[in-house]
Write an enzyme that holds these catalytic residues in place. Structure first.
Site, PDB file in Angstrom:
ATOM      1  N   PRO A   1       0.842  -1.197   0.000  1.00  0.00           N
ATOM      2  CA  PRO A   1       0.000   0.000   0.000  1.00  0.00           C
ATOM      3  C   PRO A   1       0.879   1.248   0.000  1.00  0.00           C
ATOM      4  O   PRO A   1       1.924   1.278   0.651  1.00  0.00           O
ATOM      5  CB  PRO A   1      -0.812  -0.113   1.285  1.00  0.00           C
ATOM      6  CG  PRO A   1      -0.183  -1.174   2.097  1.00  0.00           C
ATOM      7  CD  PRO A   1       0.689  -1.983   1.204  1.00  0.00           C
ATOM      8  N   HIS A   2       0.468   2.252  -0.753  1.00  0.00           N
ATOM      9  CA  HIS A   2       1.263   3.467  -0.814  1.00  0.00           C
ATOM     10  C   HIS A   2       0.381   4.655  -1.144  1.00  0.00           C
ATOM     11  O   HIS A   2      -0.704   4.509  -1.697  1.00  0.00           O
ATOM     12  CB  HIS A   2       2.412   3.346  -1.815  1.00  0.00           C
ATOM     13  CG  HIS A   2       2.013   2.879  -3.171  1.00  0.00           C
ATOM     14  ND1 HIS A   2       1.756   1.553  -3.461  1.00  0.00           N
ATOM     15  CD2 HIS A   2       1.811   3.550  -4.323  1.00  0.00           C
ATOM     16  CE1 HIS A   2       1.436   1.433  -4.732  1.00  0.00           C
ATOM     17  NE2 HIS A   2       1.447   2.640  -5.289  1.00  0.00           N
ATOM     18  N   GLY A   3       0.879   5.798  -0.738  1.00  0.00           N
ATOM     19  CA  GLY A   3       0.139   7.015  -1.005  1.00  0.00           C
ATOM     20  C   GLY A   3       1.073   8.203  -1.096  1.00  0.00           C
ATOM     21  O   GLY A   3       2.184   8.166  -0.577  1.00  0.00           O
TER      22      GLY A   3
END
Length: 147
Positions: A66-68
């Site tokens: 997951p990344h943002g």
């Protein structure tokens, strides 16, 4: 870039009991908000959830990245979580996920973001590393394995 450059010891959580994708992302955003004091937890969570809406970050073999991107973030921050029981995550191989390696990056550092993801993905292709991550009994042990 080395993983220890973006991962702090208190950003590793071993054998948590997340029951869903959203719960694990909430946990990740909560840990991140303790390090990113000028961005609230809800904004961090929204960044992670928005990315998941574009397509699952489950890359297979029980792993998700997951990344943002965050507008006011100064430096890349990583959070590593292992889940006690694998959860449904819409991964590319349709298998449940138990290792989450999340990264948050400054919005204006797209090239660095891709490089960081590449470094992490390469580390997580090592079967010995994955096994040791899954066998870790403490947060500290998990940190030592991944860093």
């Amino acid at each position: 870039m080395e993983i220890k450059d973006i991962l702090q010891p208190d950003c590793t959580l071993c054998a948590v009991q997340g029951t869903s994708k959203k719960r694990v992302l909430e946990l990740i955003s909560n840990v991140a908000s303790k390090h990113i004091t000028d961005i609230d937890q809800a904004t961090i969570l929204a960044s992670l959830m928005n990315r998941e809406r574009m397509g699952s970050t489950g890359i297979g073999n029980g792993i998700a990245l997951p990344h943002g991107r965050l507008k006011d973030l100064k430096n890349v921050l990583a959070i590593v979580v292992t889940n006690q029981t694998p959860i449904e995550y819409d991964a590319i191989d349709k298998l449940p996920v138990d290792i989450f390696f999340a990264i948050l990056v400054p919005e204006d550092k797209a090239a660095e973001h891709l490089s960081t993801l590449s470094t992490i993905a390469a580390k997580l292709t090592d079967k010995d590393t994955l096994q040791r991550m899954r066998e870790a009994q403490t947060d500290e042990e998990l940190y030592k394995v991944i860093s």
